[in-house]
Write a protein that holds these residues in place. Sequence first.
Motif, PDB file in Angstrom:
ATOM      1  N   PRO A   1       0.841  -1.205   0.000  1.00  0.00           N
ATOM      2  CA  PRO A   1       0.000   0.000   0.000  1.00  0.00           C
ATOM      3  C   PRO A   1       0.882   1.263   0.000  1.00  0.00           C
ATOM      4  O   PRO A   1       2.000   1.239   0.513  1.00  0.00           O
ATOM      5  N   ILE A   2       0.345   2.337  -0.580  1.00  0.00           N
ATOM      6  CA  ILE A   2       1.105   3.572  -0.751  1.00  0.00           C
ATOM      7  C   ILE A   2       1.756   4.046   0.557  1.00  0.00           C
ATOM      8  O   ILE A   2       2.933   4.385   0.588  1.00  0.00           O
ATOM      9  N   TRP A   3       0.954   4.059   1.654  1.00  0.00           N
ATOM     10  CA  TRP A   3       1.496   4.614   2.901  1.00  0.00           C
ATOM     11  C   TRP A   3       2.712   3.823   3.341  1.00  0.00           C
ATOM     12  O   TRP A   3       3.705   4.376   3.806  1.00  0.00           O
ATOM     13  N   GLN A   4       2.649   2.483   3.090  1.00  0.00           N
ATOM     14  CA  GLN A   4       3.766   1.669   3.540  1.00  0.00           C
ATOM     15  C   GLN A   4       5.004   1.907   2.665  1.00  0.00           C
ATOM     16  O   GLN A   4       6.132   1.969   3.164  1.00  0.00           O
ATOM     17  N   GLN A   5       4.767   2.086   1.369  1.00  0.00           N
ATOM     18  CA  GLN A   5       5.876   2.414   0.478  1.00  0.00           C
ATOM     19  C   GLN A   5       6.549   3.699   0.939  1.00  0.00           C
ATOM     20  O   GLN A   5       7.774   3.815   0.973  1.00  0.00           O
ATOM     21  N   MET A   6       5.697   4.672   1.322  1.00  0.00           N
ATOM     22  CA  MET A   6       6.221   5.974   1.721  1.00  0.00           C
ATOM     23  C   MET A   6       7.024   5.855   3.016  1.00  0.00           C
ATOM     24  O   MET A   6       8.108   6.402   3.131  1.00  0.00           O
ATOM     25  N   VAL A   7       6.498   5.079   3.966  1.00  0.00           N
ATOM     26  CA  VAL A   7       7.209   4.891   5.234  1.00  0.00           C
ATOM     27  C   VAL A   7       8.541   4.176   4.988  1.00  0.00           C
ATOM     28  O   VAL A   7       9.591   4.611   5.451  1.00  0.00           O
ATOM     29  N   ASN A   8       8.505   3.089   4.193  1.00  0.00           N
ATOM     30  CA  ASN A   8       9.743   2.357   3.906  1.00  0.00           C
ATOM     31  C   ASN A   8      10.775   3.265   3.258  1.00  0.00           C
ATOM     32  O   ASN A   8      11.953   3.231   3.576  1.00  0.00           O
ATOM     33  N   TYR A   9      10.276   4.069   2.309  1.00  0.00           N
ATOM     34  CA  TYR A   9      11.167   4.945   1.570  1.00  0.00           C
ATOM     35  C   TYR A   9      11.834   5.962   2.496  1.00  0.00           C
ATOM     36  O   TYR A   9      13.051   6.102   2.522  1.00  0.00           O
ATOM     37  N   THR A  10      11.005   6.650   3.265  1.00  0.00           N
ATOM     38  CA  THR A  10      11.534   7.672   4.178  1.00  0.00           C
ATOM     39  C   THR A  10      12.476   7.033   5.202  1.00  0.00           C
ATOM     40  O   THR A  10      13.523   7.583   5.529  1.00  0.00           O
TER      41      THR A  10
END
Lengths: 307, 542
Positions: A58-67
């Motif tokens: 999910p997008i939010w998880q991609q964003m968290v992983n990325y950051t």
Amino acid sequence: MLNYVIRRIAIALPTLLILIIISFLLMHAAPGGPFTSERPLPPQVLANIEAKYGLDLPIWQQMVNYTWGILTEFDFGPSFRYKDRTVNEIIEQGFPITLTYGFLSFIVAVVVGLSLGVIAAIRQNSWIDYIAVGITIGAQVLPNFVMAPLLVITFTLWLGWLPGGGWSGGEWQYLVMPVIALSTSYMASIARITRSSMLEVLNTNFIRTAKAKGLPYRTIILRHALKPAMLPVISYLGPAFVGMITGSVVIDIYFSTGGMGYFFVNSATNRDYSVMMGITILFGALTILFNLVVDLLYAWIDPKIRY
Amino acid sequence: MNLLSKYAATGIVLAAITTSPVSAAGTHPVTGEALAADQTFTYRLLDEHSSVDPQIVEDVNGSELVRDLFEGLMNQNAAGELVPGVATHFETNDAKNVYTFHLRDNAKWSDGKPVTAHDFVFAWRRLADPETASPYSWFADLMSIEGVGPVMKGEASPDTLGVRAVDDHTLEVRLTASLPYFPAMTTHASTFPSPSWTIKAHGKEWTKPGNIVSNGAYILTEHVPQERSVRERNPSYWNNGATILEKVVSLVINDENTALTRYLAGELDKTEIPAGQYPRLSKEHPDQAKSFPRLCNYYYTFNLSDSGPKAFKDVRVRKALSFALDRNIITDDVLQGGQFQAYTFTPAATANFDVPDVDFAGLTQAQRDAKATELMAAAGYGSDNPLKFKMLYNTSEGHKKIAIAMTQMWKQKLGVEIELANMEWKTFLDVRGKQDFELARGAWCGDYNEASTFLDLLTSQSGYNDGKYNNAEVDKLMQGAKTMSDPSGNYTRVEQILAEEMPVIPVYHYTGVFMLNTALKGWPFGNVEQNWYSRNLYKVAE
């Protein structure tokens, strides 16, 4: 002063975070993805690739992983398009190039622009002034995407003096045309701002006092007039400096320099999410940094400003 | 024709070349031409290549590099015909579903290790392995290798793939279907061998200069992303004696006009000609401006799915629009690069494709226009009830010019009212793929030199059939063609059906137009796929 700097840095971090979140969402909102192509991949192949790059989360998880990757390991991820390279490698390779021609252009723009502006102001309404104003208007109206091919035709095709493009480790022959093409319009703006601001300062009371005291004209200009005349120039130079060292897609396309400007634009059309994010964060951080530098310079130039 | 004897003959010629090594500034061993002292070939790339890893590469530029750096089982010659590569010959059973390739014993990697059948097994398993996440893993599926489906899904180990090394120099491939053209597929970059030991030692970094080990005529010695890459002669290559070019340099120059200026200044040996400049350049430099047929078509597709406009469900409307399009104006006045007017979907340059007599091709434009007006009236459209639709293309100056010309023709001849729209590439693909359009641009370049690479697009199960054309007979003919020894009759029939039903409007067939230094010889103009190998090129003294 120190307090002020700390406060500004404290604001910078959430600003960057907001930048990351907004860019990330905007990027994923654009139709298509890094693996959209004219030959759509069979679903199984696409699933394999997306799983490998974590795009199935999910997008939010991609964003968290990325950051998280950036904060903990300073890892901006792999490029989706140039598969044997990471974003860190692309920036390590491209940013020094952009920095080199950007910084040189900045120096040229400032030195030439300031000199033209000051000379034009001192000799207002003389032929020197007209020539200087003529040059700045010419440089301003000739955009670099017109200038660049004209330079290549003149110096490469007709005169045969300079190579038509490439970087070659930054040898001077390869720098001349990119620097001219990038610096001219900035130079013109600096000259215009300097001229008008200088004219304004030359009509102030303290300059009249200096003249009345019988100070030599050179001292009046250099010691008394230049510094206050610089204020509007400085506020222009901050963003201009960031604009130049973060590169120009036009310069990169016409001179094949391999700089960041092209990577940035290209990553958007390729939907190369990680490259786009990496460069956005880099440019964002630089913009925040140099805005701070400009604010500090103000205080140094104008004692009336206090933080 | 006996393929094997042809390969044997080629082998003899190659052996003859091998025994007389060429030195720079000598003469060409076959033609006797005096060679230039500097054997460096410099050419322009539009964009940075995606990778030089054979199993990862997905773009044309990258494939060009991979063909120089690596060598597969089979190669193509200047005419696009199959010639031996690492394999000297192959045999197959009657069912054409088991192929055995015999590998030459003198093929070496650039680190001196012998090239064995195990390297191919490793590469093909790697191609299908979901762990590799190769964008071209579907090619393994297309090759119908036994067990490829479960391997790609991650349900079976890559070891179960139907490819094995019988011994070091014998490779056996088992297929799930009878594929007479299977050997031709081994000229594709994704089937080239890869060095397991180097990949293991360097991981993702293995393709970097210094790390990379390859088995082709060249090795990668320098790579500056978005600027240049350099490949130099590989002394370990089995046929190194026949290689003449010492060094190949590719420069990334995004702007084609700048590239042309740099070509004219002598910095490049080859660059593409920007649209519309071919007539001028061929006049000024007739020996350098080259135009030749390519395996690519340019068309507009009707949206025939449920989301498409009702008007396009009427074959008379589709035909009228196609008839009223004056293709000569597009090729001769807009493009001006020697392109061919298209009345069939498949380009005439395609191997073993007889251009069928589709009736609208034989008429004059005036006759076609008259028919178009008739058809339109019959379909119930006229000045009081004009046909209206939206036409979509991806943003580009060239496509815009063509689209404007087309809408003007339709407006003047048929009174059609068209709304033009353009979109950035990926958005365009997304929208077209979701059938969210009425009439949209399309173009296709053949993956291999056979009509099915084009016509398969219009079968109902094709993932690329964005217009959702559906005709059971076309599906049946194309399915049947896969296992026929001479399927050309089926292709002709399919083209006739397409001309009758007009699911797409063929506009033109591409030509390749570029400037080529007159000193550079050996360019394979006869290879319509433009699969070129630097080791076949050379520079003559001028």
